[in-house]
Design an enzyme around this catalytic site. Structure first.
Site, PDB file in Angstrom:
ATOM      1  N   HIS A 110     -55.401 -74.240 -68.241  1.00 43.31           N
ATOM      2  CA  HIS A 110     -56.071 -74.734 -66.998  1.00 43.31           C
ATOM      3  C   HIS A 110     -56.922 -73.591 -66.193  1.00 43.31           C
ATOM      4  O   HIS A 110     -57.323 -73.839 -65.040  1.00 43.31           O
ATOM      5  CB  HIS A 110     -54.924 -75.185 -66.225  1.00 43.31           C
ATOM      6  CG  HIS A 110     -53.702 -76.250 -66.835  1.00 43.31           C
ATOM      7  ND1 HIS A 110     -52.848 -75.686 -67.212  1.00 43.31           N
ATOM      8  CD2 HIS A 110     -54.016 -77.576 -66.909  1.00 43.31           C
ATOM      9  CE1 HIS A 110     -52.091 -76.683 -67.943  1.00 43.31           C
ATOM     10  NE2 HIS A 110     -52.697 -77.759 -67.601  1.00 43.31           N
ATOM     11  N   ASP A 212     -30.708 -45.427 -97.069  1.00 49.24           N
ATOM     12  CA  ASP A 212     -30.856 -45.510 -98.627  1.00 49.24           C
ATOM     13  C   ASP A 212     -31.790 -44.978 -99.545  1.00 49.24           C
ATOM     14  O   ASP A 212     -32.592 -45.559-100.148  1.00 49.24           O
ATOM     15  CB  ASP A 212     -30.886 -47.244 -98.697  1.00 49.24           C
ATOM     16  CG  ASP A 212     -30.861 -47.489-100.047  1.00 49.24           C
ATOM     17  OD1 ASP A 212     -30.346 -47.068-100.849  1.00 49.24           O
ATOM     18  OD2 ASP A 212     -31.272 -48.781-100.403  1.00 49.24           O
ATOM     19  N   HIS A 215     -31.988 -45.847-103.427  1.00 50.56           N
ATOM     20  CA  HIS A 215     -33.156 -46.663-104.029  1.00 50.56           C
ATOM     21  C   HIS A 215     -34.245 -46.124-104.779  1.00 50.56           C
ATOM     22  O   HIS A 215     -34.676 -46.723-105.618  1.00 50.56           O
ATOM     23  CB  HIS A 215     -33.499 -47.978-103.114  1.00 50.56           C
ATOM     24  CG  HIS A 215     -34.560 -47.624-102.215  1.00 50.56           C
ATOM     25  ND1 HIS A 215     -34.463 -46.749-101.187  1.00 50.56           N
ATOM     26  CD2 HIS A 215     -35.782 -48.091-102.440  1.00 50.56           C
ATOM     27  CE1 HIS A 215     -35.830 -46.882-100.518  1.00 50.56           C
ATOM     28  NE2 HIS A 215     -36.649 -47.319-101.389  1.00 50.56           N
ATOM     29  N   HIS A 220     -38.671 -47.039-107.152  1.00 53.78           N
ATOM     30  CA  HIS A 220     -39.836 -46.315-107.086  1.00 53.78           C
ATOM     31  C   HIS A 220     -40.326 -45.365-108.337  1.00 53.78           C
ATOM     32  O   HIS A 220     -41.076 -44.405-108.247  1.00 53.78           O
ATOM     33  CB  HIS A 220     -39.928 -45.434-105.808  1.00 53.78           C
ATOM     34  CG  HIS A 220     -40.012 -46.183-104.462  1.00 53.78           C
ATOM     35  ND1 HIS A 220     -40.516 -47.464-104.260  1.00 53.78           N
ATOM     36  CD2 HIS A 220     -39.132 -46.339-103.423  1.00 53.78           C
ATOM     37  CE1 HIS A 220     -40.149 -48.003-103.100  1.00 53.78           C
ATOM     38  NE2 HIS A 220     -39.341 -47.175-102.399  1.00 53.78           N
ATOM     39  N   ASP A 369     -40.609 -52.314-102.666  1.00 51.62           N
ATOM     40  CA  ASP A 369     -39.339 -52.502-101.748  1.00 51.62           C
ATOM     41  C   ASP A 369     -39.350 -53.915-101.618  1.00 51.62           C
ATOM     42  O   ASP A 369     -38.167 -54.594-101.411  1.00 51.62           O
ATOM     43  CB  ASP A 369     -39.615 -51.655-100.510  1.00 51.62           C
ATOM     44  CG  ASP A 369     -39.515 -50.051-100.496  1.00 51.62           C
ATOM     45  OD1 ASP A 369     -38.634 -49.805-101.554  1.00 51.62           O
ATOM     46  OD2 ASP A 369     -40.068 -49.320 -99.999  1.00 51.62           O
TER      47      ASP A 369
HETATM   48  S1  FES Z   1     -53.294 -72.154 -66.469  1.00 58.12           S
HETATM   49 FE1  FES Z   1     -52.050 -73.670 -66.957  1.00 58.12          FE
HETATM   50  S2  FES Z   1     -50.992 -73.047 -68.526  1.00 58.12           S
HETATM   51 FE2  FES Z   1     -52.038 -71.360 -67.848  1.00 58.12          FE
HETATM   52 FE   LIG Z   2     -38.631 -47.676-100.802  1.00 57.10          FE
END
Ligand code: FES
Ligand SMILES: [Fe+2]
Length: 446
Positions: A110, A212, A215, A220, A369
């Site tokens: 709005h 961890d 792993h 890797h 990962d």
């Molecule tokens: S102006 Fe109405 S929701 Fe932002």
């Molecule tokens: Fe990793």
């Protein structure tokens, strides 16, 4: 509150975690996720961004604190401010861009317009439709209750009553000094954070970085085989430390016993004397001998800093990432590349290349990962895995070092340091997690 989670479940979790076990049903259970939203994400400090992302008045970025949209802005007076990115008129998301520079924000619904200090300054048709009834000063943007920063790292907290950020970070500040406060100029973010969605649970991803390193040996291994990660056996002797800190924070360091050929994680020599301006002797010695850092600030911020390159020509990089939970089995990863402001443009570019080829959405190690994290949730959704009575013995194994490994009293930094592979840090993180989620259940579900 807590949905299907009752005191008996909490008692079971307490018993299992104390025994080095973690029930699999927890990973994909929607009630657990609801509890986490209520008891963890509503009151812990969460990373929003770095001050270098909003250097100038009017600069802004849009972020998330799990499901709360956040507008992070440097207002005209130079202050860093964060608001719920939701219009006060009827709630529409106010700013839909990722980043930019504006002195005002106009809602697409709005047309209400807000200033970067949050004030409502424009109302469509204004006095004609509201007459004297609208008191603009009551309809400004809603600030995130707490916003604080450390070395330019900006965090938000949805709880007014939260302890200060530095109290919450505790001894992690000592390690953040090493990571983002080691030169007078500090670090800057280069580019926008990468973000992408993966199938994963946030606890699994956080723990992967925090506790961890085990792993790496398997997940890797191919990056070593193709020569884009250093071969451990060819490096001088190193010590792997897990450092468990309070509140679920954690630091892992891979440290050479002696000063290596490429000290300071291989960072360029023009930065070395600057480190001495900011760090104390103990921090400086540790940084000089360090190779890799990984770790995390609970609950959703992790970091890694490692050498990456090709055929022995490695560059260090620094990567921070947020695991934004989108549910029990989805995470949106936000990943920042950071580098010392004082570094040369050439080094910044080389370091960025090291990051982008190892982590981030195109990174080789990242993909290693991601594949495994997805497999954890995929294999945890079924009937057997989600059995809360544990009649199928569906618990994860956190028994490495259980009752065997003592803290290393010689480690020079704060926190409780354990040497070598073990699950001690992970078990402590689980205990912190349980303390958060159990509070509400124990109050309500008698
Ligand atoms: S102006 Fe109405 S929701 Fe932002
Ligand atoms: Fe990793």
């Amino acid at each position: 509150m807590g949905g299907g989670i009752h005191r008996t479940h909490i008692a079971q979790l307490r018993d299992k975690i104390a025994s080095g076990l973690f029930p699999q049903w927890v990973i994909t259970d929607p009630s657990i996720f609801e509890l986490e939203m209520e008891t963890i994400f509503s009151k812990t400090w969460q990373f929003l961004g770095h001050e270098s992302e909003i250097n100038n008045p009017g600069d802004y970025v849009t972020r998330w604190m799990v499901n709360d949209p956040v507008l992070l802005v440097r207002s005209q007076d130079g202050e860093v401010r964060a608001y719920l990115n939701s219009c006060t008129h009827r709630g529409a998301q106010l700013c839909t861009a990722d980043r930019g520079n504006r002195s005002t924000f106009t809602c697409p619904y709005h047309g209400w317009t807000f200033q970067s200090d949050g004030a409502l300054i424009g109302v469509t048709l204004g006095n004609k439709v509201y007459g004297e009834e609208l008191r603009r000063e009551e309809w400004g943007l809603r600030p995130i209750p707490r916003v604080e920063s450390y070395h330019g790292m900006i965090f938000g907290n949805l709880s007014r009553d939260a302890e200060s950020l530095t109290e919450y970070l505790g001894d992690m500040t000592w390690y953040l000094d090493l990571l983002v406060g080691r030169t007078p100029g500090g670090v800057e973010v280069i580019g926008a954070p990468h973000r992408w969605v993966v199938d994963a649970n946030w606890k699994v991803t956080y723990e992967n970085f925090a506790g961890d390193p085990y792993h790496v040996v398997t997940t890797h291994s191919s990056t070593v085989e193709v020569g884009i990660s250093p071969r451990a056996a060819e490096l001088p002797p190193r010590i792997g430390y897990h450092v468990a800190l309070e509140r679920g924070h954690a630091m892992n360091l891979s440290v050479f016993r002696d000063t290596p050929e490429h000290p300071y994680q291989g960072m360029p020599s023009e930065l070395w004397s600057l480190f001495g301006e900011k760090l104390n002797d103990i921090q400086l010695d540790l940084l000089r001998r360090s190779s890799i850092f990984t770790g995390g600030i609970y609950p959703t911020l992790s970091f890694d800093s490692a050498p990456h390159g090709y055929e022995g020509d490695f560059r260090n990089f620094l990567n921070f990432r947020v695991w934004r939970p989108l549910g029990p089995d989805k995470v949106e990863i936000w990943s920042w590349f950071m580098v010392e402001k004082e570094a040369s443009d050439t080094y910044k570019e080389e370091s960025y290349q090291a990051y982008i080829s190892s982590f981030g959405p195109s990174g080789t190690l990242e993909q290693d990962d991601t594949e495994n994290w997805a497999r954890v949730v995929q294999a945890s959704r079924g009937w057997m895995a989600r059995d809360k009575d544990l009649s199928y013995n569906n618990v994860y194994n956190y028994l490495m070092g259980f009752g065997r490994i003592e803290p290393d009293p010689l480690f020079p930094g704060p926190g409780t340091a354990y040497v070598g592979f073990n699950d001690n840090t992970s078990r402590l993180i689980q205990q912190v997690w349980l303390d958060y989620i159990s509070s509400v259940v124990e109050e309500v579900n008698q």
